[in-house]
Design a protein around this motif. Structure first.
Motif, mmCIF file in Angstrom:
data_model
loop_
_atom_site.group_PDB
_atom_site.id
_atom_site.type_symbol
_atom_site.label_atom_id
_atom_site.label_comp_id
_atom_site.label_asym_id
_atom_site.label_seq_id
_atom_site.Cartn_x
_atom_site.Cartn_y
_atom_site.Cartn_z
ATOM 1 N N ILE A 1 0.972 -1.120 -0.135
ATOM 2 C CA ILE A 1 -0.033 0.058 -0.036
ATOM 3 C C ILE A 1 1.126 1.204 0.042
ATOM 4 C CG2 ILE A 1 -1.718 1.389 1.326
ATOM 5 C CD1 ILE A 1 -2.026 -1.883 3.009
ATOM 6 N N THR A 2 0.672 2.218 -0.726
ATOM 7 C CA THR A 2 1.585 3.338 -0.760
ATOM 8 C C THR A 2 0.556 4.659 -0.852
ATOM 9 O OG1 THR A 2 3.084 4.442 -2.190
ATOM 10 C CG2 THR A 2 1.718 2.984 -3.269
ATOM 11 N N ARG A 3 1.390 5.705 -0.189
ATOM 12 C CA ARG A 3 0.945 7.057 -0.591
ATOM 13 C C ARG A 3 2.025 7.989 -0.855
ATOM 14 N NH1 ARG A 3 -3.296 5.237 -0.636
ATOM 15 N NH2 ARG A 3 -5.280 5.177 0.673
ATOM 16 N N GLY A 4 1.698 8.786 -1.807
ATOM 17 C CA GLY A 4 2.625 9.897 -2.014
ATOM 18 C C GLY A 4 4.066 9.290 -2.749
ATOM 19 N N PHE A 5 4.013 8.000 -3.175
ATOM 20 C CA PHE A 5 5.478 7.269 -3.501
ATOM 21 C C PHE A 5 5.153 7.359 -5.158
ATOM 22 C CE2 PHE A 5 6.951 2.854 -4.780
ATOM 23 C CZ PHE A 5 8.349 3.592 -5.093
ATOM 24 N N VAL A 6 4.265 6.362 -5.684
ATOM 25 C CA VAL A 6 3.852 6.347 -7.047
ATOM 26 C C VAL A 6 2.531 6.103 -7.104
ATOM 27 C CG1 VAL A 6 6.099 5.261 -7.451
ATOM 28 C CG2 VAL A 6 4.135 3.764 -6.950
ATOM 29 N N TYR A 7 1.949 6.428 -8.217
ATOM 30 C CA TYR A 7 0.546 6.379 -8.595
ATOM 31 C C TYR A 7 0.295 4.860 -8.982
ATOM 32 C CZ TYR A 7 -4.055 7.197 -9.909
ATOM 33 O OH TYR A 7 -5.755 7.076 -10.313
ATOM 34 N N LYS B 1 -2.111 2.705 -10.177
ATOM 35 C CA LYS B 1 -2.715 2.396 -11.464
ATOM 36 C C LYS B 1 -1.427 2.554 -12.530
ATOM 37 C CE LYS B 1 -7.458 2.733 -10.655
ATOM 38 N NZ LYS B 1 -8.607 3.585 -10.559
ATOM 39 N N GLU B 2 -0.433 3.216 -12.588
ATOM 40 C CA GLU B 2 0.378 3.587 -13.557
ATOM 41 C C GLU B 2 1.716 2.564 -13.251
ATOM 42 O OE1 GLU B 2 0.782 7.503 -13.905
ATOM 43 O OE2 GLU B 2 -1.209 7.834 -14.815
ATOM 44 N N GLU C 1 1.815 -0.748 -12.007
ATOM 45 C CA GLU C 1 1.513 -2.130 -11.701
ATOM 46 C C GLU C 1 2.553 -2.979 -11.807
ATOM 47 O OE1 GLU C 1 -2.193 -2.867 -14.040
ATOM 48 O OE2 GLU C 1 -3.020 -1.752 -12.567
ATOM 49 N N GLU C 2 3.379 -2.927 -12.792
ATOM 50 C CA GLU C 2 4.458 -3.809 -13.022
ATOM 51 C C GLU C 2 5.477 -3.687 -11.840
ATOM 52 O OE1 GLU C 2 7.494 -4.091 -16.505
ATOM 53 O OE2 GLU C 2 5.713 -3.395 -17.223
ATOM 54 N N LEU C 3 5.705 -2.413 -11.582
ATOM 55 C CA LEU C 3 6.870 -2.291 -10.167
ATOM 56 C C LEU C 3 6.219 -3.045 -9.084
ATOM 57 C CD1 LEU C 3 9.223 -1.060 -8.681
ATOM 58 C CD2 LEU C 3 7.557 1.128 -8.501
ATOM 59 N N MET C 4 4.883 -2.718 -8.766
ATOM 60 C CA MET C 4 4.304 -3.162 -7.524
ATOM 61 C C MET C 4 4.252 -4.699 -7.643
ATOM 62 S SD MET C 4 3.950 -0.489 -5.803
ATOM 63 C CE MET C 4 2.531 -0.612 -4.411
ATOM 64 N N ALA C 5 3.726 -5.093 -8.714
ATOM 65 C CA ALA C 5 3.723 -6.593 -8.996
ATOM 66 C C ALA C 5 5.178 -7.346 -8.644
ATOM 67 C CB ALA C 5 3.314 -7.348 -10.121
ATOM 68 N N GLU C 6 6.270 -6.995 -9.220
ATOM 69 C CA GLU C 6 7.596 -7.244 -8.837
ATOM 70 C C GLU C 6 8.062 -7.132 -7.430
ATOM 71 O OE1 GLU C 6 10.411 -5.964 -11.655
ATOM 72 O OE2 GLU C 6 12.167 -7.050 -10.735
ATOM 73 N N ALA C 7 7.620 -6.153 -7.084
ATOM 74 C CA ALA C 7 8.154 -5.866 -5.647
ATOM 75 C C ALA C 7 7.312 -6.863 -4.660
ATOM 76 C CB ALA C 7 7.862 -4.334 -5.007
ATOM 77 N N THR C 8 5.932 -7.174 -4.866
ATOM 78 C CA THR C 8 5.566 -7.868 -4.184
ATOM 79 C C THR C 8 5.779 -9.528 -4.235
ATOM 80 O OG1 THR C 8 3.345 -6.538 -4.643
ATOM 81 C CG2 THR C 8 3.031 -8.825 -3.700
ATOM 82 N N ALA C 9 6.506 -9.707 -5.463
ATOM 83 C CA ALA C 9 6.866 -11.086 -5.449
ATOM 84 C C ALA C 9 8.054 -11.310 -4.697
ATOM 85 C CB ALA C 9 6.923 -11.395 -7.145
#
Ligand SMILES: [Zn+2]
Ligand SMILES: [Zn+2]
Length: 553
Positions: free
Chosen positions: A482-488, A490-491, A493-501
């Motif tokens: 979950i993030t606030r003020g770091f990246v949007y 929706k734009e 998704e790839e970064l967030m998916a990779e970081a989650t993995a």
């Protein structure tokens, strides 16, 4: 036996703000002023900065009194906080105590207050404190002659030498020369304008400019000034009466100061020259003067809201003349120019210092400082109320007048100066510094919290949440980012998916060896910060939130 007088600034040297000066003779202490300072830009969310008074709380039983020089925030603003910790009597002049009472009531603090008049002598233990009137940008200001068997130290307070002050009460030159003749060990002197050539102009000069502007203005006149500058406000009233206009007051602190000063007799005007804000629109524009807060462009102040159209009763309209009767305090220039833009766009005329003489300083310039040194003839000089640059300018001035380098002390807060048998030297330091006030919290926001706020403001926050069954060393749910003020998101998704993995992988790797919370949190933090930095070159605050899976029992 040798006689020793000790002087310790707890605030107010190497800075402009939070003035607080300690004088100690044998086992007795007198404190002069207890001011606050407004925060620097990087102190996010901080309301005020006050001095660290641990030296005083440790020596509480020695303190005879706090003596106030005048009613400005940088001299009385910390008292509500200080008096919660120190149960000591406070001495001040009528206006100073009047302003302080309003403040103490707001904070629900009780205190023993004792009034004196400039010229009175206070006997506090072995201290004899001679008080004398000085001119400044608030009425009822004093300087102090702090007399002890070890010698006399003369504290100027904030001052200027105005030959034609509005209330006709000039700085008490007789007192200054009297103390000078009896011998002054050290002069503690206001150094705010130690870099300014010549003499500071008389407050009365501003009145002449007002007269001229009032004479020409066809529409409403709006004057923004420091609320505490009662003599400036007096000159607005005087010119309003002269030019047949009525005065309305805008802004909470302006209303407070006008009320207190009127009640105590420091501001005088015929009742008929005053108009309530609600009645203002019934008057034609050429009959109106508004005196307002906001001369520093403060976002919530009267003038700023009038300029942006967000004030409920008054907006700036074409034909208005707006006078900035002040100069921006360093750091406020941008705010002020933004408000000037807003007023100009609204079609009003703006007059500020530089276009006309609509402001004079409340502090002595170089010629006045020379004069006071020559009147007092001190053995030592301590410039206060200045940043290092002002202190150094003062020292250079004193050296030009024949003082040796060792006779002028450019101090830092917490320095201990001892005058022993008439010889002064810096003899050590005590704890001093800043305490940050945020909302009702005093001192709970320290460097760590501030650094977090700066990081949050710069790069935002990234939270990684996961549920772990520690007994079976298994990742049960998550991780979720979950993030606030770091990246949007929706734009990204790839970064967030990779970081989650990657976080999931790292957690599983640690769990193979241990279920230690510290190791698990560390893995989340390291993994996230390295992938985020690699992909974005940003350093958000990372918060691992790991929960224990509920066991069936
Ligand atoms: Zn002042
Ligand atoms: Zn001051």
């Amino acid at each position: 036996m040798s006689e020793k007088l000790t002087f310790i600034p707890l605030g107010g040297v190497g800075e402009i703000g939070k003035n607080m000066y300690v004088f100690q003779y044998q086992n007795e202490i007198v404190v002069v002023d207890s001011g606050l300072k407004f925060p620097e830009d990087e102190m996010l969310g901080i309301d005020y900065v006050i001095p660290n008074i641990s030296y005083l709380t440790e020596n509480q039983d020695k303190i005879k009194a706090i003596v106030l020089t005048h009613g400005h925030e940088d001299h009385i603003g910390a008292l509500p906080y200080v008096l919660k910790q120190l149960n000591v009597p406070v001495y001040g002049t009528r206006l100073t105590l009047g302003l302080l009472k309003v403040k103490l009531e707001e904070h629900k603090v009780k205190a023993k207050l004792y009034e004196f008049k400039g010229g009175d002598t206070l006997k506090l233990g072995k201290f004899r404190i001679g008080t004398f009137h000085v001119n400044h940008s608030i009425p009822d200001s004093v300087g102090l002659a702090i007399q002890t068997p070890a010698g006399t130290v003369l504290h100027t307070g904030d001052f200027k030498l105005d030959q034609t002050p509005i209330d006709n009460r000039v700085t008490d030159y007789y007192a200054l020369t009297h103390y000078g003749r009896s011998g002054v060990l050290a002069l503690l002197c206001d150094s705010t304008n130690a870099h300014r050539q010549g003499y500071t102009k008389s407050e009365r000069e501003v009145g002449k400019t007002f007269d001229d502007i009032f004479h020409r203005a066809e529409g409403r006149i709006i004057v923004a000034s420091f609320a505490s500058n009662i003599h400036r406000v007096q000159q607005v009233f005087d010119n309003a009466v002269k030019h047949n206009r009525k005065v309305a007051v805008v802004g909470r602190s302006m209303v407070n100061y006008v009320n207190t000063a009127t009640e105590l007799g420091y501001l005088t005007y015929p009742e008929s020259s005053f108009v309530q804000l609600e009645e203002l629109n019934k008057l034609p524009a050429h009959k109106v003067v508004i005196v307002s807060t906001g001369s520093q462009g403060e976002p919530l102040s009267g003038l700023t809201r009038m300029a942006s159209g967000s004030h409920p009763r008054v907006s700036i309209v074409p034909g208005d003349t707006v006078i900035f009767s002040s100069t921006p305090v360093p750091g406020n220039e941008k705010l002020v120019s933004r408000v000037i833009d807003g007023i100009t766009k609204a079609g009003a005329k703006v007059i500020y210092q530089g276009v006309a003489d609509v402001h004079v300083s409340g502090h002595a310039s170089r010629e006045e400082l020379k004069l006071i040194i020559n009147m007092v003839k001190p053995k030592y000089i301590v410039p206060f109320h200045g940043e290092y640059f002002h202190q150094a300018a003062f020292k250079q001035l004193a050296e030009m007048m024949g003082y040796d380098s060792e006779e002028v002390f450019c101090l830092e807060n917490g320095d201990v100066v001892e005058f022993t048998d008439g010889v002064g030297k810096v003899a050590g330091t005590v704890t001093a510094g800043s305490v940050l006030v945020d909302g009702i919290g005093v001192g709970d926001v320290g460097n760590v919290v501030l650094r977090d706020r700066q990081n949050l403001a710069a790069d935002g926050v990234l939270v990684a949440a996961a549920t772990i069954d520690r007994q079976n060393r298994k990742l049960v749910a998550g991780p979720d980012l979950i993030t606030r003020g770091f990246v949007y998101v929706k734009e990204s998704e790839e970064l967030m998916a990779e970081a989650t993995a990657q976080v999931a992988k790292a957690l599983e790797k640690v769990l193979a060896d241990t279920a230690d919370w510290g190791a698990l949190r560390g893995a989340v933090r390291d993994t996230l910060s390295s992938i985020v930095y690699e992909k974005t070159r940003r350093r958000p605050v990372i918060l691992p939130v790991l929960l224990e899976a509920k066991r069936n029992s």
